[in-house]
Design an enzyme around this catalytic site. Sequence first.
Site, PDB file in Angstrom:
ATOM      1  N   PRO A  26       0.828  -1.210   0.000  1.00  0.00           N
ATOM      2  CA  PRO A  26       0.000   0.000   0.000  1.00  0.00           C
ATOM      3  C   PRO A  26       0.864   1.262   0.000  1.00  0.00           C
ATOM      4  CG  PRO A  26       0.017  -1.065   2.161  1.00  0.00           C
ATOM      5  CD  PRO A  26       0.688  -1.999   1.219  1.00  0.00           C
ATOM      6  N   THR A  28       0.346   5.532  -0.184  1.00  0.00           N
ATOM      7  CA  THR A  28      -0.438   6.762  -0.236  1.00  0.00           C
ATOM      8  C   THR A  28       0.105   7.696  -1.302  1.00  0.00           C
ATOM      9  OG1 THR A  28      -1.172   6.636   2.047  1.00  0.00           O
ATOM     10  CG2 THR A  28      -0.938   8.837   1.120  1.00  0.00           C
ATOM     11  N   GLN A 104      -6.930  -0.909   1.160  1.00  0.00           N
ATOM     12  CA  GLN A 104      -6.428  -0.730   2.531  1.00  0.00           C
ATOM     13  C   GLN A 104      -7.249   0.320   3.277  1.00  0.00           C
ATOM     14  OE1 GLN A 104      -2.741   1.262   3.824  1.00  0.00           O
ATOM     15  NE2 GLN A 104      -2.160  -0.661   4.803  1.00  0.00           N
ATOM     16  N   HIS A 177      -5.419  -1.389   8.257  1.00  0.00           N
ATOM     17  CA  HIS A 177      -4.101  -0.790   8.505  1.00  0.00           C
ATOM     18  C   HIS A 177      -3.899  -0.631  10.016  1.00  0.00           C
ATOM     19  CE1 HIS A 177      -0.491   1.290   8.004  1.00  0.00           C
ATOM     20  NE2 HIS A 177      -0.839   2.309   7.256  1.00  0.00           N
ATOM     21  N   ALA A 179      -0.769  -0.762  11.210  1.00  0.00           N
ATOM     22  CA  ALA A 179       0.700  -0.628  11.225  1.00  0.00           C
ATOM     23  C   ALA A 179       1.128   0.837  11.190  1.00  0.00           C
ATOM     24  CB  ALA A 179       1.273  -1.358  10.007  1.00  0.00           C
ATOM     25  N   TYR A 182      -0.369   4.582  12.791  1.00  0.00           N
ATOM     26  CA  TYR A 182      -1.694   5.203  12.672  1.00  0.00           C
ATOM     27  C   TYR A 182      -2.633   4.683  13.784  1.00  0.00           C
ATOM     28  CZ  TYR A 182       0.344   7.030   8.446  1.00  0.00           C
ATOM     29  OH  TYR A 182       1.183   7.696   7.589  1.00  0.00           O
ATOM     30  N   ARG A 230      -2.586  -5.494   8.494  1.00  0.00           N
ATOM     31  CA  ARG A 230      -1.173  -5.117   8.393  1.00  0.00           C
ATOM     32  C   ARG A 230      -0.677  -4.609   9.740  1.00  0.00           C
ATOM     33  NH1 ARG A 230       2.551  -0.977   4.732  1.00  0.00           N
ATOM     34  NH2 ARG A 230       3.644  -2.704   3.785  1.00  0.00           N
ATOM     35  N   GLY A 303      12.249  -3.723   1.677  1.00  0.00           N
ATOM     36  CA  GLY A 303      13.444  -3.835   0.837  1.00  0.00           C
ATOM     37  C   GLY A 303      13.552  -5.169   0.122  1.00  0.00           C
ATOM     38  N   GLY A 325       7.177  -1.956  -1.959  1.00  0.00           N
ATOM     39  CA  GLY A 325       6.752  -0.559  -2.004  1.00  0.00           C
ATOM     40  C   GLY A 325       7.561   0.174  -3.064  1.00  0.00           C
TER      41      GLY A 325
HETATM   42  C1  FMN Z   1       5.064   6.778  -1.157  1.00  0.00           C
HETATM   43  C2  FMN Z   1       4.755   5.787  -0.072  1.00  0.00           C
HETATM   44  C3  FMN Z   1       3.499   5.782   0.506  1.00  0.00           C
HETATM   45  C4  FMN Z   1       3.175   4.825   1.494  1.00  0.00           C
HETATM   46  N1  FMN Z   1       1.882   4.762   1.983  1.00  0.00           N
HETATM   47  C5  FMN Z   1       1.503   3.718   2.758  1.00  0.00           C
HETATM   48  C6  FMN Z   1       0.125   3.481   3.066  1.00  0.00           C
HETATM   49  O1  FMN Z   1      -0.794   4.179   2.616  1.00  0.00           O
HETATM   50  N2  FMN Z   1      -0.165   2.417   3.865  1.00  0.00           N
HETATM   51  C7  FMN Z   1       0.809   1.586   4.367  1.00  0.00           C
HETATM   52  O2  FMN Z   1       0.491   0.635   5.087  1.00  0.00           O
HETATM   53  N3  FMN Z   1       2.115   1.778   4.070  1.00  0.00           N
HETATM   54  C8  FMN Z   1       2.476   2.795   3.255  1.00  0.00           C
HETATM   55  N4  FMN Z   1       3.789   2.932   2.869  1.00  0.00           N
HETATM   56  C9  FMN Z   1       4.771   1.937   3.307  1.00  0.00           C
HETATM   57  C10 FMN Z   1       4.963   0.849   2.254  1.00  0.00           C
HETATM   58  O3  FMN Z   1       3.788   0.063   2.113  1.00  0.00           O
HETATM   59  C11 FMN Z   1       6.135  -0.088   2.606  1.00  0.00           C
HETATM   60  O4  FMN Z   1       5.901  -0.641   3.877  1.00  0.00           O
HETATM   61  C12 FMN Z   1       7.467   0.648   2.625  1.00  0.00           C
HETATM   62  O5  FMN Z   1       7.662   1.387   1.426  1.00  0.00           O
HETATM   63  C13 FMN Z   1       8.626  -0.357   2.780  1.00  0.00           C
HETATM   64  O6  FMN Z   1       8.656  -1.248   1.692  1.00  0.00           O
HETATM   65  P1  FMN Z   1       9.800  -1.131   0.558  1.00  0.00           P
HETATM   66  O7  FMN Z   1      11.102  -1.280   1.264  1.00  0.00           O
HETATM   67  O8  FMN Z   1       9.491  -2.223  -0.404  1.00  0.00           O
HETATM   68  O9  FMN Z   1       9.653   0.247  -0.050  1.00  0.00           O
HETATM   69  C14 FMN Z   1       4.146   3.902   1.920  1.00  0.00           C
HETATM   70  C15 FMN Z   1       5.427   3.947   1.353  1.00  0.00           C
HETATM   71  C16 FMN Z   1       5.735   4.847   0.352  1.00  0.00           C
HETATM   72  C17 FMN Z   1       7.101   4.820  -0.279  1.00  0.00           C
END
Ligand code: FMN
Length: 373
Positions: A26, A28, A104, A177, A179, A182, A230, A303, A325
Amino acid sequence: MYRECSILENVVVNQLHLNNRAVVAPMTRVSTRGDGVPTEQMEKYYRRYAEGGFGLTITEGVYTDRTFAQAYPNQPGMTNAQQQKGWEAIVRATHKAGGKIILQLMHAGALSQHLSHTRSASSIQPLRGMLAGYSKKQGRFPAPQAMNLAEIDDAIKGFVDSAIRAEKAGFDGVEIHAANGYLLDQFLTDYTNDREDQYGGSVKNRCRLSAEVTAAIKSSVASHFIVGVRVSQGKVNDFDYLWPNGLNDGEVIFDSLKNAGADYIHFASEGKGFDHGCLTRAGESLPKLARDLTGLPVIANGGLDNPAEANRILTGSHADLVALGTGALANPDWPARLKANDDIAAFNPAMFTFGVTVEDQFTWEEEAGLVRL
Ligand SMILES: Cc1cc2nc3c(=O)[nH]c(=O)nc-3n(C[C@H](O)[C@H](O)[C@H](O)COP(=O)(O)O)c2cc1C
């Protein structure tokens, strides 16, 4: 079936068949026009992930009521017919491209950069400041007001009503959500919850609201409609937080969610990778515990865009699926690249040079000469 792991193998969650174990995490994107209604550009953005081969997309967090849930200006919601209709188009586009999609559901609690009066478990000012790029409002968050029991019921109702709308819109499920700091995580976290009622004190009590939201949604939707949850240790305003009692906390939390009817557990690690956010202080794997203890499918995150690392998580029995992400932002066609043995692009933070919206991303991609699906 989901236990025989490798990224491109299919998997079943509840009764939903997914083409592979690659999930869009997810994210935002604050890309609506202020009315919380998803746009055509968002449809294009989400469709790309299904066209690129992701078995499952989890949408950005949507606000679940119009009183206290909204985190950011231009965040999408799921609180009225227009918002529902906007999401329907995204669901249709994703399904047409062969993907599955889960909405989500998010309540900001004290971490709202949109509202001037916020609600949370307790009246404790959040650590650190607001996220840059997500609102004109910046600086420290105000101290929220502690929710009374009627307000807790209203918040649960918001989650349930949004889930019902999601089911009507054709989504394959919802993700709660709980996690990243929030509202539900504010209840779960020791230092943001000093309540003395059934929602405070022990970790079981602090997890009660997440469990109640899960159970309330489960009893309001069809049994095949997926309801995932989550969770994370770290928070957007506290990346380094670890559950104080490690595996013991994990046992209580995962057990509560399973008993409430959760169909999967998604363990998130934002910013510093899987090992940083998914392990206890002693180095034990919390997603693995969730999997062993509950028997539910587990999604791991943090990651994991490096295929070798993702494979290590799957074959090491930490999880059944991996959520990307930033890796998905850089490679909306990550599974297709894996299949074709193509290079994986590194995420370039310059993608947000013009801002964090979908439109800003498309503009940057065009200027960078990136060819997209
Ligand atoms: C631009 C952006 C917006 C995000 N918005 C949310 C969100 O709305 N809900 C959520 O649970 N996590 C959100 N995250 C966290 C990501 O879901 C993810 O946990 C985080 O990027 C780590 O994963 P990665 O290492 O693959 O980037 C967001 C991350 C990014 C980069």
